[in-house]
Design a protein around this motif. Structure first.
Motif, PDB file in Angstrom:
ATOM      1  N   ARG A 135       0.738  -1.243   0.078  1.00 43.18           N
ATOM      2  CA  ARG A 135      -0.182   0.308   0.006  1.00 43.18           C
ATOM      3  C   ARG A 135       0.866   1.307  -0.066  1.00 43.18           C
ATOM      4  O   ARG A 135       0.414   2.206  -0.667  1.00 43.18           O
ATOM      5  N   LEU A 136       2.005   1.158   0.724  1.00 39.14           N
ATOM      6  CA  LEU A 136       2.587   2.404   0.780  1.00 39.14           C
ATOM      7  C   LEU A 136       3.545   2.422  -0.665  1.00 39.14           C
ATOM      8  O   LEU A 136       4.029   3.660  -0.813  1.00 39.14           O
ATOM      9  N   LYS A 137       3.724   1.520  -1.432  1.00 37.11           N
ATOM     10  CA  LYS A 137       4.328   1.682  -2.783  1.00 37.11           C
ATOM     11  C   LYS A 137       3.268   2.198  -3.678  1.00 37.11           C
ATOM     12  O   LYS A 137       3.467   2.169  -5.032  1.00 37.11           O
ATOM     13  N   ASP A 138       2.185   2.304  -3.251  1.00 41.98           N
ATOM     14  CA  ASP A 138       0.777   2.594  -4.424  1.00 41.98           C
ATOM     15  C   ASP A 138       0.814   3.962  -4.603  1.00 41.98           C
ATOM     16  O   ASP A 138       0.615   4.704  -3.574  1.00 41.98           O
ATOM     17  N   ALA A 139       1.121   4.591  -5.805  1.00 41.73           N
ATOM     18  CA  ALA A 139       0.865   5.847  -6.155  1.00 41.73           C
ATOM     19  C   ALA A 139      -0.421   6.135  -6.519  1.00 41.73           C
ATOM     20  O   ALA A 139      -0.691   7.345  -7.344  1.00 41.73           O
ATOM     21  N   SER A 140      -1.627   5.137  -6.653  1.00 41.07           N
ATOM     22  CA  SER A 140      -2.799   5.533  -7.217  1.00 41.07           C
ATOM     23  C   SER A 140      -3.487   6.540  -6.463  1.00 41.07           C
ATOM     24  O   SER A 140      -4.446   7.164  -6.989  1.00 41.07           O
ATOM     25  N   ARG A 144      -2.412  10.346 -11.500  1.00 38.10           N
ATOM     26  CA  ARG A 144      -4.021  10.089 -12.032  1.00 38.10           C
ATOM     27  C   ARG A 144      -4.808  11.185 -11.722  1.00 38.10           C
ATOM     28  O   ARG A 144      -5.841  11.188 -11.972  1.00 38.10           O
ATOM     29  N   ALA A 145      -4.189  12.072 -10.952  1.00 44.58           N
ATOM     30  CA  ALA A 145      -5.216  13.157 -10.284  1.00 44.58           C
ATOM     31  C   ALA A 145      -4.304  14.544 -10.125  1.00 44.58           C
ATOM     32  O   ALA A 145      -3.302  14.604  -9.957  1.00 44.58           O
ATOM     33  N   ILE A 146      -5.333  15.639 -10.614  1.00 42.82           N
ATOM     34  CA  ILE A 146      -4.701  16.875 -10.590  1.00 42.82           C
ATOM     35  C   ILE A 146      -5.646  17.744  -9.783  1.00 42.82           C
ATOM     36  O   ILE A 146      -6.805  17.780  -9.845  1.00 42.82           O
ATOM     37  N   SER A 147      -5.076  18.698  -8.950  1.00 39.00           N
ATOM     38  CA  SER A 147      -5.866  19.779  -8.207  1.00 39.00           C
ATOM     39  C   SER A 147      -5.251  21.051  -8.972  1.00 39.00           C
ATOM     40  O   SER A 147      -4.238  21.381  -9.358  1.00 39.00           O
ATOM     41  N   GLY A 207      -8.472  11.988 -18.704  1.00 40.77           N
ATOM     42  CA  GLY A 207      -9.163  10.989 -17.584  1.00 40.77           C
ATOM     43  C   GLY A 207      -8.470  11.065 -15.905  1.00 40.77           C
ATOM     44  O   GLY A 207      -8.454  10.114 -15.413  1.00 40.77           O
ATOM     45  N   LEU A 208      -8.114  12.467 -16.116  1.00 38.24           N
ATOM     46  CA  LEU A 208      -7.632  12.712 -14.648  1.00 38.24           C
ATOM     47  C   LEU A 208      -8.756  12.886 -13.760  1.00 38.24           C
ATOM     48  O   LEU A 208      -9.577  13.691 -13.974  1.00 38.24           O
ATOM     49  N   ALA A 209      -8.591  12.647 -12.522  1.00 38.84           N
ATOM     50  CA  ALA A 209      -9.490  13.097 -11.313  1.00 38.84           C
ATOM     51  C   ALA A 209      -8.971  14.509 -11.239  1.00 38.84           C
ATOM     52  O   ALA A 209      -7.859  14.664 -10.934  1.00 38.84           O
TER      53      ALA A 209
END
Ligand code: ZN
Length: 277
Positions: free
Chosen positions: A5-10, A37-40, A62-64
């Motif tokens: 989980r710590l290696k997860d960049a999702s 996968r996501a951008i503010s 397709g970015l959140a």
């Protein structure tokens, strides 16, 4: 928390202001290339791209979009200025809806010389005034407590508890808190307030960067995760213990990093995220 989980960049998101030299199009392409996968989105990007084009760009990639940054700055010495702030926050909500942002982040404001309690009252009134607009748009309003070094002119809300009081008084499911480790890492009540926000369902956003011990500038010298003194991983554990499943938004204002190659920098951010967040 497992090692996998710590290696997860999702759950990694990046704020466009982190890569200030880049246009929105460059951020979208650069983040996608790095597997982010996501951008503010910061509102300054709309100076060079229309809202419709921005929405299309983000949708095509397709970015959140966890957040549009920023609304707020509600307190003012006269009613006309306060009305202007309310109008601007409504516009911010419209922009958030147009680009599919889940929330707007509120840097609530402060007025030099105005008592902080009065400023907080005006913030509460301001948020109450824009709430019907937020409701109609389905956009959340995330109050971001700012470090007390900004209490004079940027934010009369400096602790999680200050934000909680406003959330409790408004008692609305769209009003919550954006926790930025840079601003609240020092708060002795941080763990308890995170737990409480979790129970109250008000923890909307989680922003990460680091506090450089030798800070050179109060605004533009934030550190990369791992470069300073914040135990981000422990704070993340407190946040996720509440059931928080939102993004971990990297928000670094740094003259130093803005001078670097931004594509290389985004790779560094991904690595630092996996190592220290
Ligand atoms: Zn933040």
């Amino acid at each position: 928390m497992t090692d996998e989980r710590l290696k997860d960049a999702s759950r990694l998101a990046i704020h466009t202001m982190t890569n200030k030299p880049w246009s929105l199009a460059q951020c979208v392409a650069g983040y996608a290339a790095a597997g982010v996968r996501a951008i503010s989105v910061w509102r300054n990007v709309f100076e060079s791209v229309s809202l419709a084009d921005a929405a299309r760009m983000l949708g095509d990639a397709g970015l959140a979009v966890p957040a549009l940054v920023r609304g707020g700055f509600f307190p003012a010495g006269d009613a006309g200025e306060r009305d202007k702030a309310i109008d601007d926050n409504k516009l911010c909500i419209d922009q958030a809806r147009a680009i599919g942002a889940e929330m707007i982040v509120l840097v609530v404001g402060a007025v030099p010389g105005m008592m902080l309690a009065e400023a907080r009252r005006q913030v509460e009134d301001g948020i109450a005034a824009v709430l019907p607009h937020a409701e109609a748009s389905g956009v959340k309003l995330a109050i971001e407590p700012l470090h007390p070094m900004y209490a004079a002119d940027r934010s009369c809300i400096n602790r999680m508890a200050d934000a909680r009081v406003i959330c409790e008084r408004l008692g609305h499911p769209l009003v919550g808190i954006a926790l930025d480790v840079y601003h609240v890492w020092w708060d002795p009540d941080l763990e308890a307030e995170i737990d409480l926000a979790g129970r109250q369902g008000t923890l909307l956003g989680f922003h990460v960067c680091d506090w450089r011990v030798e800070t050179r500038d109060l605004l533009t010298d934030r550190g990369m995760m791992g470069e300073g003194c914040i135990d981000i991983r422990t704070i993340r554990r407190w946040v996720e213990r509440t059931g928080f499943t939102g993004f971990h938004e990297v928000e670094i204002f740094s003259e130093h990093y803005w001078r670097q190659d931004q594509a290389v920098y985004v790779e560094q951010i991904s690595q630092a995220y996996l190592e220290y967040c």
